[in-house]
Every structure is written in structure tokens, then in C-alpha cells.
Scaffold this motif. Structure first.
Motif, short mmCIF file in Angstrom:
data_model
loop_
_atom_site.label_atom_id
_atom_site.label_comp_id
_atom_site.label_asym_id
_atom_site.label_seq_id
_atom_site.Cartn_x
_atom_site.Cartn_y
_atom_site.Cartn_z
N ASN A 206 13.13 70.18 73.76
CA ASN A 206 13.61 69.33 74.83
C ASN A 206 14.58 70.04 75.84
O ASN A 206 14.49 69.66 76.92
CB ASN A 206 13.96 68.26 74.28
N ASP A 216 11.04 66.03 79.48
CA ASP A 216 10.87 66.29 78.09
C ASP A 216 10.08 67.30 77.73
O ASP A 216 9.18 67.50 78.65
CB ASP A 216 10.99 65.14 77.20
N TRP A 467 1.39 61.35 69.58
CA TRP A 467 2.63 61.15 68.72
C TRP A 467 3.45 62.27 69.09
O TRP A 467 4.66 61.96 69.32
CB TRP A 467 2.01 61.55 67.41
N TYR A 469 4.09 63.66 72.27
CA TYR A 469 4.58 62.92 73.24
C TYR A 469 5.63 61.95 73.22
O TYR A 469 6.75 61.90 73.67
CB TYR A 469 3.59 62.46 74.29
N GLU A 470 5.42 61.08 72.16
CA GLU A 470 6.31 60.05 71.91
C GLU A 470 7.60 60.66 71.21
O GLU A 470 8.56 60.14 71.52
CB GLU A 470 5.56 59.01 70.84
N ILE A 471 7.54 61.30 70.39
CA ILE A 471 8.50 61.96 69.61
C ILE A 471 9.55 62.85 70.52
O ILE A 471 10.51 62.86 70.46
CB ILE A 471 8.26 63.13 68.50
N GLN A 473 9.70 62.37 73.70
CA GLN A 473 10.25 61.37 74.48
C GLN A 473 11.45 60.47 73.89
O GLN A 473 12.46 60.25 74.54
CB GLN A 473 9.11 60.72 75.27
N ASN A 474 10.84 59.74 72.78
CA ASN A 474 11.83 58.79 72.17
C ASN A 474 12.72 59.35 71.06
O ASN A 474 13.50 58.49 70.48
CB ASN A 474 10.86 57.71 71.86
N GLY A 475 12.36 60.47 70.72
CA GLY A 475 13.42 61.04 69.70
C GLY A 475 12.58 61.08 68.18
O GLY A 475 11.71 60.47 67.96
N GLN A 477 13.90 59.77 65.31
CA GLN A 477 14.03 58.45 64.24
C GLN A 477 12.79 57.81 64.14
O GLN A 477 12.19 57.73 64.91
CB GLN A 477 15.16 57.59 64.69
N VAL A 482 6.09 56.26 63.03
CA VAL A 482 5.38 56.28 64.37
C VAL A 482 4.12 56.86 64.14
O VAL A 482 3.02 56.33 64.65
CB VAL A 482 6.22 57.12 65.39
#
Ligand SMILES: *[C@@H]1O[C@H](CO)[C@@H](O)[C@H](O)[C@H]1NC(C)=O
Ligand SMILES: *[C@@H]1O[C@H](CO)[C@@H](O)[C@H](O)[C@H]1NC(C)=O
Ligand SMILES: *[C@@H]1O[C@H](CO)[C@@H](O)[C@H](O)[C@H]1NC(C)=O
Ligand SMILES: [Zn+2]
Length: 622
Positions: A206, A216, A467, A469-471, A473-475, A477, A482
Motif C-alpha cells: 500500500n 491503495d 477479497w 481489493y477489500e483488504i 482498501q480497508n485494512g 482487521q 471478510v
């Protein structure tokens, strides 16, 4: 990183908004100030010859190691790869001096853009090495996992490897206790040891992406598709595939319920992930025996006939070559026949995964395959040779264009060819299959087998990078939660045993620790059917798409070679437009749906008494 390197952040300018024909805004990407076209052309000329030369050295060293796995050959390979990494970093730095979005030559802009999209080259040497080592450590952990067999009480016997052992047990065992055991062993052993490494990897990836103007690392992964609305477009294709997937899922669930009973399979719920014949539940064809529509009609297999006719690996390659020349495409060059590895040698250790090689010198192309005389390997031979056709067709392009039009094209093309080859009509034409191919039952059986491979794969192929992309973007945790949210929403699957954030189940798929993008497989799946359908149309085929065989069609061959020779020189939307005779420039699930239409009708009848919805919480999962 050198002092000069650090300057690039200073000269970073946010230039004018530059949109190319496809509406992509590149201006926020970091770039330099040089707008001298002559210098850019000179740089690209030098880059082209040097990159080709280095690519040749690296692929030669990789080939030597892959076909003779000694420590010495491995060291040589790593040396060459290290030199290549240095070269890439240097090229990135030189590219960064140009304000490439303002250069008045489209081809120059395009090539510089490809060079610049390598943000990790902007990391300090320390961080660059760190992320490189994290990835190789994770790959190392992955390849060294050994699990205990179902019946073993002692760790002494815990020596099952992913391939072939785990893959074989998951494919063949029909004992749900054993399947659950193997699922637990694999997932519990592979994820936890790399969880912290992966979290650090996300952080560095990132950082690199953000330094270069991306939001990101996920946005950077999507950037190679050169399409601002890429996520929306592929989400639409999934929405149109979903009804077909639901029908398949519902039918398979009923069959598994009949076989395993209601304590293992909930009649109206999601499916547990360990029963589908595959470690990742991404290909369900291994359980075809449990779900075959008409079990009394045999599924096509020409292996016995090949053996009876005395096939050899060499003859299989000659047959594949004849397939391509029958389309008017190129024969394999002499170097191919001299240097390829068609069979597993018995005097040394080799990597047996089938692969097709471009040695980047416009002369040398090879296939490495531990060929055995059977139907799967016959298909694989045609598949790998399609990659070689791609290499041969774009060999005159500059180095940066010698690739598929987007990351899905290479596999899409090769699989489209396979649709003509693994095809009762074709196998009949080449004298390998003489049974009646016309019965309704045989056709439905065949389409079911294809659906278990292709339709079942779609949601998995889609969600792996959804998955990631989401990690990014959102981290990290809740990253395991997820993962299972997406597995449920897209595949309708739940873990067979409870999971927590101590687990890291996405790591069970090698592409995650190995830092290899996955969306290309989803894109390839759509393209496979789009390309097949276009070639079939050109060949004048009438009737169901799954019976189309382009063998001996010069017209289909022309459609294919027009696509292949573009390489990556043009935007993939232009390539799709060419492929569809101007009708569309989009990735689309339409051709795939058309291919499976007869099965879809059959499934709807089978499922008419079933609840198609399979979700527990949101009611919108599958
Ligand atoms: C395999 O590589 C080793 C070098 O590590 C070399 O000495 C040997 O001759 C090679 N074997 C073959 C069959 O090429
Ligand atoms: C465990 O199963 C394997 C085959 O899966 C068999 O070879 C072995 O003998 C079995 N061991 C015990 C202790 O039952
Ligand atoms: C659906 O239900 C009807 C009536 O209960 C029954 O006759 C029919 O066989 C069922 N169809 C399937 C595919 O199970
Ligand atoms: Zn391939």
C-alpha cells in the motif's frame, strides 16, 4: 535507493487531466517533467533491446532450472532474476523523468505507462528487499506444509503434500470425516504461520502504491486493465452469471444431500466447503460421479482409444500442431521440436507443471510438459500450444506489447481452443471417439461436466481478488471474517468447522501468499467463451455452442490470428470490438450463458421443487 531516486518525489507534478480514448485519468500518477519526444523514443529503443536480452537470459536460466532442478541451476536462476529486478528498477527511474501523459505520441505514452506501473520500484532498497523477502518466505512456508493423514495418531506420518496427496484425497474421498480432517489440517497449518508476514506485506504494498498516486495497492492491481469502471463492469458480468450458478449450486446441493445426509448438508443452507472435490471448492468436476445427470450414459473419455491406437507424447504434439495449421496458423518452429521437453526425463528432477515458454529472442519457443498418453494431456497439449501461437503472432511487436491484450487474454485464448478440442464432435472427427454423440443425455452429461469446471469456478475466480481489493482498501482487521463473507456471498459456502481471526484461510490459495493477481482468471473465463463464440460464428457453425469445433476453419483461424497479432499494442476493448465485428467492446457473460443454455433449461426442471435461495443472514448470498 540512490539520491537521484529520491528526487522523483520532488519533481512529481499533478499535470493536466489527461484522458485517453477509454476515459482513464492518469494525471494523478506521479511523473516527471521531460517532454522531449526524441529522448523518449531513444529511451524506449534502448529499453526494448536491453529488456529482450535480459528476458532471454532469465527465461533460459529458468528453463535450465525447471528442467534440471539442481542447487547450482537454482542459484544461476536467482542471479539472473536479481539482475532483471535491478534493471526494472532502473528503467522505472528513467521512465519517471518523463511527463509521459504530455508526450505527443500515443504509442510512446502507452509504453511509458506500462513501464511506470511498477510502483514497488519506487520503494527504498530496504523496503523493496523486505517485501521481496516476505513474499518468498510466504511461498516457502506454503510449499513446505505437510499434513497428517486421517488415520494417523502419530506425527511421524504427517508427510502429505498438497500435490499430489491432498489434491488426490480431496478429489477421491467420499468419507466426509476424512474430508473435514484434511480440510482442517490444510487450512490450520498453512494460514497462521504467514499471517503476520502477510499483514506487513499489505502495509508495504500500500505504501508503494500510494507514493505513486494510487489510492491503495488494490487500485494498482486493477490499473493494468486500463479501465476506470473495471470493477463495475465485471460486477455486472457476475450478476448475469449468478442465476446459472444458483441453479447449478442448488442441484449439486440436493445430490450431496442425498449422498451425505442432512447432518452434513443442510437442505436449504449454504454448502460446507469440504465436499466439492477440490481443496478450494473452485472446480467441482471430481464429484461428477455424485451429480451426473444420466449416470447410465458414460462421460466422454478417449484415453483407452489413444492407447489402443498407440499414441505417443510426440504424436500428441504433432496432432496439436496440425490443429493449428488446419486453421491457417503457424507451424511450430524447428527450435520448438529440438528443445521442448515433451516427457518426464528419468535422470533428473524436473518441475512437471505444463507450461509454454517465450525466450524473448524471436527464435526460441518451447513447451515443458510431463506428457502421458491420456485425454487430459491431449487437451493440455493443444492448450499450451495456443500460448506458443500467441507468442509467435506478436513476436514482431515491441517488448512491452508482447503480451495478452489484458491479463486474461492468454488463458482466455488457450481455453477457447480447448473448447473446440475437448468436444465430442471434434474427438469424433479426429477418430478418437466413435460413440453416438448426438443423444440428449450425452450432451447434458457433457455440459454438466463443463459446468462443474467452468460455472463453479466463476464465483471463486471473482472473489479472490474482490477479497484482496477489500483488504488493501480497508485494512487487515477481520480479514478472515471478510474472506468467509465473500465465500458465502459469491460461492454460497461456509467453513466445515468454526473459524476465527487466528486463522488465515485465504492463504490456503497459493496466489495470495505468492502475490499473484487472480482476477485475470475470471476475465479469462468470460473471454474464453467470447472468443469461442466469435470463432464459431466466423466458421459458420450452426447449432449449440458446445458442439462447435473450429478445426479446419480458415475463417475462424483468421479471427484468432487477428486477435493474437495485436498483442498488447491496443487497448483490450478495441480487441474485443474487433473480435465481435464491432458489436461490443465489453467483457460479457453472454456467450458463456449461451453455451450452457441447454443445461440451464435442464437444471430449472430439476430444481423446480427447490428453494434456490441459499443464504442464512442477508438472503442475498448466492
Ligand atoms: C543438470 O545440471 C547440472 C548442473 O547443476 C549439470 O552438471 C548436469 O549435466 C545437468 N544435467 C543434464 C541432464 O543436463
Ligand atoms: C492409514 O491409511 C493409509 C492409506 O491412506 C494406509 O496405507 C496406512 O496403512 C493406514 N495406517 C493405519 C495405522 O491404519
Ligand atoms: C417435484 O414435485 C412433484 C410433486 O410433488 C413431483 O411429482 C416431482 O417428481 C418433483 N420433481 C423433482 C425433480 O423432484
Ligand atoms: Zn495456460
Amino acid at each position: 535507493m540512490s539520491k537521484i531516486g529520491d528526487l522523483w518525489w520532488v519533481v512529481a507534478v499533478v499535470g493536466l487531466l489527461v484522458e485517453d480514448a477509454w476515459g482513464i485519468t492518469d494525471a494523478r500518477l506521479v511523473q516527471g517533467t521531460n517532454v522531449n519526444l526524441g529522448e523518449a523514443l531513444q529511451f524506449l529503443r534502448e529499453y526494448d533491446s536491453e529488456a529482450s536480452r535480459i528476458c532471454h537470459r532469465v527465461s533460459s536460466a529458468r528453463w535450465t532450472y525447471s528442467t534440471n532442478m539442481t542447487d547450482f541451476n537454482k542459484r544461476k536462476m536467482i542471479e539472473e532474476q536479481t539482475l532483471q529486478a535491478k534493471f526494472n528498477k532502473l528503467s522505472w527511474k528513467r521512465t519517471m523523468t518523463f511527463d509521459w501523459t504530455r508526450l505527443p505520441d500515443q504509442m510512446v505514452r502507452r509504453q511509458l505507462k506500462f513501464l511506470i506501473t511498477n510502483s514497488r520500484a519506487s520503494l527504498t532498497d530496504e523496503k523493496y528487499n523486505e517485501i521481496y523477502h516476505l513474499i518468498s518466505e510466504m511461498k516457502d512456508i506454503y510449499s513446505h506444509i505437510r499434513i497428517c493423514p486421517f488415520n494417523s495418531q502419530e506425527s511421524l506420518f504427517c508427510d502429505l503434500e498438497l500435490e499430489p496427496d491432498v489434491v488426490r484425497i480431496v478429489g477421491n474421498s467420499r468419507n466426509h470425516m476424512e474430508l473435514a480432517h484434511v480440510w482442517r489440517e490444510w487450512h490450520d497449518k498453512v494460514g497462521p504461520p504467514m499471517k503476520n508476514k502477510f499483514m506487513r506485506y499489505v502495509q508495504i504494498a500500500n505504501q508503494a502504491a500510494r507514493m505513486n498516486g494510487f489510492l491503495d495497492a488494490g487500485e494498482e492491481m486493477r490499473y493494468v486493465y486500463e479501465e476506470q469502471n473495471f470493477e463495475i463492469e465485471i460486477a455486472q458480468t457476475w450478476a448475469s452469471l449468478q442465476p446459472l450458478y444458483r441453479e447449478l449450486f442448488t442441484y449439486v446441493r440436493r445430490k450431496l444431500l442425498q449422498f451425505y445426509g442432512p447432518f452434513v448438508v443442510r437442505p436449504e443452507g449454504p454448502l460446507p466447503a469440504h465436499l466439492l472435490g477440490n481443496v478450494w471448492a473452485q472446480d467441482w468436476s471430481k464429484i461428477v460421479d455424485l451429480v451426473a445427470p444420466y449416470p447410465e450414459f458414460k462421460t466422454i473419455d478417449v484415453t483407452d482409444e489413444m492407447l489402443r491406437q498407440g499414441f505417443t507424447p510426440l504424436r500428441m504434439f504433432q496432432m496439436a500442431e496440425e490443429f493449428y495449421t488446419s486453421l491457417g496458423l503457424k507451424p511450430m518452429p524447428p527450435e520448438f521440436w529440438r528443445f521442448s521437453m515433451f516427457e518426464k526425463p528419468n535422470d533428473r528432477k524436473v518441475q512437471c507443471t505444463a507450461s509454454a515458454w517465450d525466450f524473448c529472442n524471436q527464435i526460441d519457443y518451447r513447451i515443458k510438459q510431463c506428457t502421458e498418453v491420456n485425454m487430459d494431456d491431449l487437451i493440455s497439449t493443444h492448450h499450451e500450444m495456443a500460448h506458443i501461437q500467441y507468442y509467435l503472432h506478436y513476436s514482431e511487436q515491441p517488448y512491452l506489447y508482447r503480451d495478452g491484450a489484458n491479463p486474461g487474454f492468454h488463458e482466455g485464448v488457450s481455453n477457447a481452443i480447448s473448447l473446440s478440442v475437448f468436444n465430442p464432435v471434434h474427438l469424433h472427427r479426429v477418430g478418437l471417439f466413435n460413440e453416438n454423440t448426438d443423444s440428449y443425455e450425452t450432451n447434458i452429461n457433457f455440459l454438466m461436466l463443463m459446468a462443474l469446471k467452468k460455472v463453479a469456478f466463476a464465483p471463486f475466480a471473482y472473489l479472490v481478488d474482490a477479497w484482496r481489493y477489500e483488504i488493501f482498501q480497508n485494512g487487515v482487521q477481520n480479514m478472515n471474517a471478510v474472506w468467509w463473507e465473500l465465500r458465502l456471498r459469491y460461492q454460497g459456502l461456509i467453513p466445515p468447522i468454526p473459524r476465527t481471526e487466528n486463522h488465515f484461510d485465504a492463504a490456503a490459495k497459493r496466489h495470495i501468499p505468492a502475490d499473484i493477481p487472480y482476477m485475470k482468471y475470471y476475465v479469462a473465463l468470460l473471454l474464453e467463451f467470447q472468443i469461442h463464440s466469435s470463432m464459431c460464428f466466423a466458421s459458420g457453425h450452426v447449432g449449440p455452442l458446445h458442439n462447435c469445433d473450429i478445426y479446419r476453419s480458415r475463417e475462424a483461424g483468421r479471427v484468432l490470428s487477428d486477435l493474437l497479432k495485436v498483442g498488447k499494442a491496443r487497448h483490450w476493448k478495441e480487441v474485443i470490438k474487433m473480435l465481435t465485428r464491432g458489436q461490443s467492446d465489453r467483457l460479457s457473460a453472454e456467450a458463456m450463458l449461451q453455451y450452457f443454455q441447454p443445461l440451464m433449461l435442464w437444471l430449472k426442471v430439476q430444481n423446480r421443487n427447490e428453494t434456490i435461495l441459499v443464504c442464512n443472514k442477508q438472503q442475498n448470498c448466492v
